[in-house]
Enzyme design. Sequence first.
Site, short mmCIF file in Angstrom:
data_model
loop_
_atom_site.label_atom_id
_atom_site.label_comp_id
_atom_site.label_asym_id
_atom_site.label_seq_id
_atom_site.Cartn_x
_atom_site.Cartn_y
_atom_site.Cartn_z
N GLY A 28 0.81 -0.77 0.29
CA GLY A 28 -0.13 -0.64 -0.39
C GLY A 28 0.68 1.41 -0.36
N HIS A 34 4.30 1.33 -8.23
CA HIS A 34 3.12 0.60 -7.96
C HIS A 34 2.60 0.11 -9.11
CE1 HIS A 34 4.28 1.32 -3.56
NE2 HIS A 34 4.56 0.02 -3.49
N GLY A 144 8.83 -5.69 -8.95
CA GLY A 144 9.26 -4.41 -9.55
C GLY A 144 11.16 -5.00 -9.31
N GLN A 145 12.04 -4.32 -10.11
CA GLN A 145 13.07 -4.75 -10.00
C GLN A 145 13.79 -3.70 -9.10
OE1 GLN A 145 15.60 -6.54 -11.93
NE2 GLN A 145 17.29 -5.29 -10.70
N ASP A 147 13.34 -4.24 -5.91
CA ASP A 147 13.63 -4.54 -5.07
C ASP A 147 14.56 -5.98 -5.49
OD1 ASP A 147 11.99 -3.98 -1.84
OD2 ASP A 147 10.87 -3.56 -4.07
N SER A 183 7.47 4.16 -0.62
CA SER A 183 6.73 4.91 0.02
C SER A 183 7.31 5.47 0.94
CB SER A 183 6.13 3.65 0.76
OG SER A 183 5.75 3.02 -0.48
P1 AMP Z 1 5.73 -2.38 -1.77
O1 AMP Z 1 4.60 -2.05 -0.96
O2 AMP Z 1 7.06 -1.40 -1.13
O3 AMP Z 1 5.93 -3.86 -0.92
O4 AMP Z 1 6.42 -2.50 -2.96
C1 AMP Z 1 5.34 -3.48 -4.20
C2 AMP Z 1 5.80 -3.87 -5.46
O5 AMP Z 1 6.07 -2.72 -5.86
C3 AMP Z 1 7.79 -4.65 -5.13
O6 AMP Z 1 7.40 -5.60 -6.29
C4 AMP Z 1 8.41 -2.98 -5.39
O7 AMP Z 1 9.87 -4.21 -5.85
C5 AMP Z 1 7.67 -2.53 -6.52
N1 AMP Z 1 7.80 -1.01 -6.34
C6 AMP Z 1 8.20 -0.91 -5.26
N2 AMP Z 1 8.83 0.63 -5.71
C7 AMP Z 1 8.77 0.60 -7.24
C8 AMP Z 1 9.00 1.14 -8.32
N3 AMP Z 1 10.20 2.68 -8.03
N4 AMP Z 1 9.86 1.33 -9.69
C9 AMP Z 1 9.13 -0.38 -9.45
N5 AMP Z 1 8.66 -1.38 -8.83
C10 AMP Z 1 8.10 -0.73 -7.92
#
Ligand code: AMP
Length: 286
Positions: A28, A34, A144-145, A147, A183
Amino acid sequence: MKIVKTLEELRTARTHLNAPVGLVPTMGFLHAGHLSLVQCARQDCASVVVSIYVNPTQFGPNEDFAAYPRDVDRDLDLLRDAGVNLVWVPTEEVMYPHGYQTFVTVEEITQVLEGAMRPTHFRGVTTIVAKLFNAVQPDKAFFGQKDAQQVAVLQQMVRDLNFNLEMVVCPIVREKDGLALSSRNIYLDVDQRKAALVLSRSLRKARELFAAGERDAIKIHQAMDAVFADEPLARSQYISLVDPKTLLDIEKIETEALVSMAVYMGKTRLIDNTILGKPDLTLDQP
Ligand code: AMP
């Protein structure tokens, strides 16, 4: 767009989705990174499911679980506009009911990089993602790349546990000035926000050296350290050059190298990466 909380609601809603179904797991507080995963999923799949869950088991005892930013109403508006079919917002009782005791562990590649700094992190990630995969039964899952190690760990889990789905990896989305969207960027004050450009600047430096023919990982590392030396507000926790598949350190780059880092800006921990030997449009642009 349907919004569900319980497993039963999710399973019923899932039966009404057209195949192929794409899943985008998130914690979130959504941003354009995202939403880029949602766009990828919409292009590839007939239906898109997004999960929103701040997963407690992937936070260490001294990390920011309680403070992690949350705004589900805003997230739902963004997902509605993005054309998502189904959003699953489970509660902690749904995910980890009283008496819960099963965890998924990927062994070797979780010991290095982020795993070395955050020893229980990937156990939490693999457990929650396995649960999401089992519940949603997606045909494709989008990550996402940003992570990079998470992607490698989850690909390993998918292979090892025979999950019947395709993992799709989408490029890092950055602000115009180069900062990777996160985030956690909301924690940065004005000075830290400016200083945080040191991450993408050092990655760009690594790419420039590689493009000029440098293949010695130590030399590239030293040049990146020099970029950090000019930015007193940033404290790098690690900078690593590893094989993108095994995540083991490399000395001489043969084909590709994953350059990744974790950096403290005050109390905020940021991560970023690039793969040398592969195009990276967000960093290579002038
Ligand atoms: P999170 O909400 O931080 O767990 O991220 C959810 C998904 O969004 C994960 O697959 C992350 O790798 C991806 N994500 C987060 N930030 C980015 C970004 N700046 N660019 C691309 N994907 C992202």
